[in-house]
Design an enzyme around this catalytic site. Structure first.
Site, short mmCIF file in Angstrom:
data_model
loop_
_atom_site.label_atom_id
_atom_site.label_comp_id
_atom_site.label_asym_id
_atom_site.label_seq_id
_atom_site.Cartn_x
_atom_site.Cartn_y
_atom_site.Cartn_z
N HIS A 129 54.65 -30.90 -73.99
CA HIS A 129 54.43 -31.89 -75.04
C HIS A 129 52.95 -32.09 -75.28
O HIS A 129 52.16 -32.21 -74.35
CB HIS A 129 55.08 -33.22 -74.64
CG HIS A 129 54.81 -34.33 -75.60
ND1 HIS A 129 55.25 -34.31 -76.90
CD2 HIS A 129 54.09 -35.49 -75.46
CE1 HIS A 129 54.86 -35.41 -77.52
NE2 HIS A 129 54.15 -36.13 -76.68
N CYS A 169 55.67 -32.33 -82.23
CA CYS A 169 54.44 -32.85 -81.61
C CYS A 169 53.19 -32.05 -81.92
O CYS A 169 52.14 -32.63 -82.19
CB CYS A 169 54.62 -33.01 -80.10
SG CYS A 169 54.78 -31.46 -79.17
N ASP A 218 49.91 -41.36 -79.28
CA ASP A 218 50.86 -40.26 -79.37
C ASP A 218 51.73 -40.40 -80.61
O ASP A 218 52.81 -40.97 -80.57
CB ASP A 218 51.73 -40.21 -78.10
CG ASP A 218 52.46 -38.89 -77.96
OD1 ASP A 218 52.68 -38.22 -78.98
OD2 ASP A 218 52.79 -38.53 -76.82
#
Length: 263
Positions: free
Chosen positions: A112, A77, A127
């Site tokens: 995250h 991420c 995302d």
């Protein structure tokens, strides 16, 4: 808009990135954001190979760009969303870098990295680093549902907390609180080194396309289709190279041999 001074977005070669994902340069719009996000997720796999090998070089944008764009590798991420945020800002979008909790029904840390993007007078969850699970931006509208490659996803809001639900499972929780580079450095250190991190002890590689999700967790490769159809097979060490290439990851001979030794 976040300043280049804080995030160093100039470290990303915009032209090289657009070539990597096969997209032209377009002015900010919801349609352009949607196309760019789909192209990014399709081109750059979610993967933690460098963490497993103990060779991760960090999440500064020069390192991330050299890896994901220059060497055509994937990442997780902080790499995926960090790169995408820098690209969007160079294109003229306003980007909010946030932290989120994955699977909020199972208490864990807010480690995250996710993004909210302002465009066309609205805000969108964009995302690209959520395990290759989200293909298209989602309007930040309470109760709004978006089909993501065949799986329905819904956003809900309660007292400033946003929850993303996939079918009947809450998968992400976040607030609109801006983060800073040091925050992600701390999160990355935990995620890439702590023995309880889901990324340190096994391979985690994910790709998604319309109607098809593929996940390699350790040695188990699961191919899933909307509606609950799935098949899981075990990938033997001598099949690893071919499987990684099918998932969009090509390693050097040395990396592949070292990975087989810890696989």
């Amino acid at each position: 808009m976040t300043t280049e001074g804080e995030w160093g977005i100039g470290a990303v070669d915009l032209g090289a990135y657009l070539a990597r994902v096969g997209q032209p340069r377009r002015a900010p719009s919801e349609a352009a954001l949607t196309e760019l996000m789909r192209a990014h997720v399709n081109a750059i796999p979610f993967e933690n190979v460098d963490v497993v090998l103990g060779q991760h070089q960090g999440i500064s944008l020069d390192v991330v760009s050299a890896k994901l764009v220059g060497r055509r590798r994937g990442g997780y991420c902080y790499e995926q969303s960090g790169l995408f945020a820098a690209v969007l800002e160079q294109l003229g979008y306003t980007v909010h870098r946030l932290s989120a909790r994955v699977q909020p029904r199972r208490p864990g840390p807010y480690t995250h990295m996710t993004l909210v993007v302002d465009v066309d007078g609205r805000q969108f969850l964009a995302d690209v680093g959520f395990g290759a699970g989200i293909l298209a931006p989602m309007p930040l509208v309470d109760g709004h549902e978006v089909d993501q490659a065949g799986w329905p996803h819904r956003l809900t809001e309660n007292n400033g907390w946003w929850t993303l639900r996939k079918e009947d499972e809450d998968i992400l929780e976040f607030r609109l609180n801006e983060m800073h580079p040091i925050d992600y450095e701390v999160y990355h250190h935990y995620t890439s080194t702590h023995p309880k991190s889901p990324f340190t002890g096994r391979l985690v590689i994910m790709t998604i396309e319309p109607g098809l999700s593929r996940r390699l967790l350790g040695r188990e490769l699961t191919v899933e289709k909307p509606g609950g159809s799935s098949e899981t097979t075990t990938v033997a060490p001598d099949e690893l190279d071919a499987t990684l290439k099918e998932l969009g990851i090509e390693l050097t001979e040395d990396e592949l041999e070292r990975l087989k030794n810890v696989y």
